[in-house]
Write a protein that holds these residues in place. Structure first.
Motif, short mmCIF file in Angstrom:
data_model
loop_
_atom_site.label_atom_id
_atom_site.label_comp_id
_atom_site.label_asym_id
_atom_site.label_seq_id
_atom_site.Cartn_x
_atom_site.Cartn_y
_atom_site.Cartn_z
N UNK A 1 8.09 -10.03 9.69
CA UNK A 1 6.81 -10.43 10.28
C UNK A 1 5.65 -10.28 9.33
N UNK A 2 5.70 -9.28 8.44
CA UNK A 2 4.62 -9.13 7.47
C UNK A 2 5.23 -8.74 6.13
N UNK B 1 -9.20 1.50 7.87
CA UNK B 1 -9.48 0.83 9.13
C UNK B 1 -9.72 1.87 10.21
N UNK B 2 -10.19 1.41 11.36
CA UNK B 2 -10.29 2.30 12.52
C UNK B 2 -8.88 2.61 13.03
N UNK B 3 -8.79 3.57 13.94
CA UNK B 3 -7.46 3.94 14.44
C UNK B 3 -6.81 2.75 15.16
N UNK C 1 1.99 3.51 8.24
CA UNK C 1 2.82 2.70 9.13
C UNK C 1 4.27 3.17 9.08
N UNK C 2 4.93 3.06 10.20
CA UNK C 2 6.35 3.41 10.28
C UNK C 2 7.12 2.25 10.89
N UNK D 1 -2.55 -3.30 12.90
CA UNK D 1 -1.99 -3.77 11.63
C UNK D 1 -0.52 -3.41 11.53
N UNK D 2 -0.16 -2.21 11.92
CA UNK D 2 1.24 -1.79 11.83
C UNK D 2 2.11 -2.51 12.86
N UNK D 3 1.60 -2.65 14.08
CA UNK D 3 2.39 -3.26 15.15
C UNK D 3 2.57 -4.75 14.97
N UNK D 4 1.73 -5.39 14.16
CA UNK D 4 1.86 -6.83 13.95
C UNK D 4 3.19 -7.18 13.29
N UNK D 5 3.78 -6.22 12.64
CA UNK D 5 5.09 -6.46 12.01
C UNK D 5 6.22 -5.77 12.71
#
Length: 234
Positions: free
Chosen positions: A97-98, A135-137, A230-231, A143-147
């Motif tokens: 996804x990313x 970035x903000x929380x 990100x995890x 950003x992490x969840x987009x992938x």
């Protein structure tokens, strides 16, 4: 009395030319020439037939070679096209996804396992990415969840040690306070913690890799800009 002139042989009489009579030997020679064509005529004719046949064979052979070449080239193009299609399908099945995500499959002896992509760090059954922008929380989590991932969930002492040792800044982690409880982004409640001991005043947690790993969690306003981790689980 006038004298009449008698026309001589070979002159015109009455407007017509008298035929010249050739000697008998010259006539026979001309007749023999007509009856006996030169040998060159026959030799030219005999030579021209095989030459035409050879030329025809040469043209036919060239056409066959041209056809074989076309068939071979068509086959090569078909194979290349099939290869491109197979590679496209293979890459499409492994598409992420990313950009920074686990996507490479490797074979190690009898075990098949997934490796982390460039820029990602493997630990356990997950890959971690330490951002280089702030970035903000909420935006970090987005950003992490987009992938398909999330902000890092520190579920063990090993993960805490790994992330502290790897980073050198302060990073948002996937821990946030809802009313009175601290919950991870995967909807599990906080069990083991690594608070620094300072007063908890805000609702979002971050990890400070500059502090000792036993006590390096701090809080800040969820709207503050910070780096993040990100995890993505394998």
């Amino acid at each position: 009395m006038e004298m009449q002139t008698i026309p001589s042989q070979g002159t015109e009489t009455g407007g017509e030319a008298l035929l010249e009579v050739k000697p008998q030997e010259e006539a026979e020679s001309a007749y023999d020439t007509l009856q006996s064509p030169s040998e060159d005529f026959y030799s030219d004719a005999l030579i021209s037939v095989p030459a035409k046949a050879a030329k025809g064979r040469q043209v036919g052979g060239s056409e066959r070679l041209y056809r074989y070449g076309c068939f071979a080239l068509t086959g090569v193009c078909f194979i290349l096209l099939l290869t491109v299609i197979l590679l496209s399908l293979k890459l499409g099945s492994q598409a992420c996804p990313f950009e920074h995500c686990p996507k490479q499959i490797s074979q190690n002896q009898h075990h098949c396992y997934q490796q982390c992509a460039k820029g990602w760090l493997p630990y356990g059954k997950s890959c971690y990415f330490l951002s280089t922008l702030r970035l903000s929380w909420a935006d970090s989590q987005k950003n992490c969840s987009s992938g398909g991932g999330s902000l890092a969930v520190i579920s063990s002492r090993g993960v805490q040690h790994f992330l502290t040792r790897t980073g050198n800044l302060t990073y948002w982690i996937g821990l946030r306070k809802n009313t009175t409880e601290w919950n991870w982004v995967n909807n599990t409640q906080l069990q083991q913690n690594y608070w620094s001991g300072s007063t908890i005043r805000s609702n979002c947690a971050y990890l400070s890799s500059e502090a000792p790993e036993e006590k390096n969690w701090e809080t800040a306003s969820c709207h503050a800009l910070n780096y993040f981790i990100c995890q993505l689980e394998l």
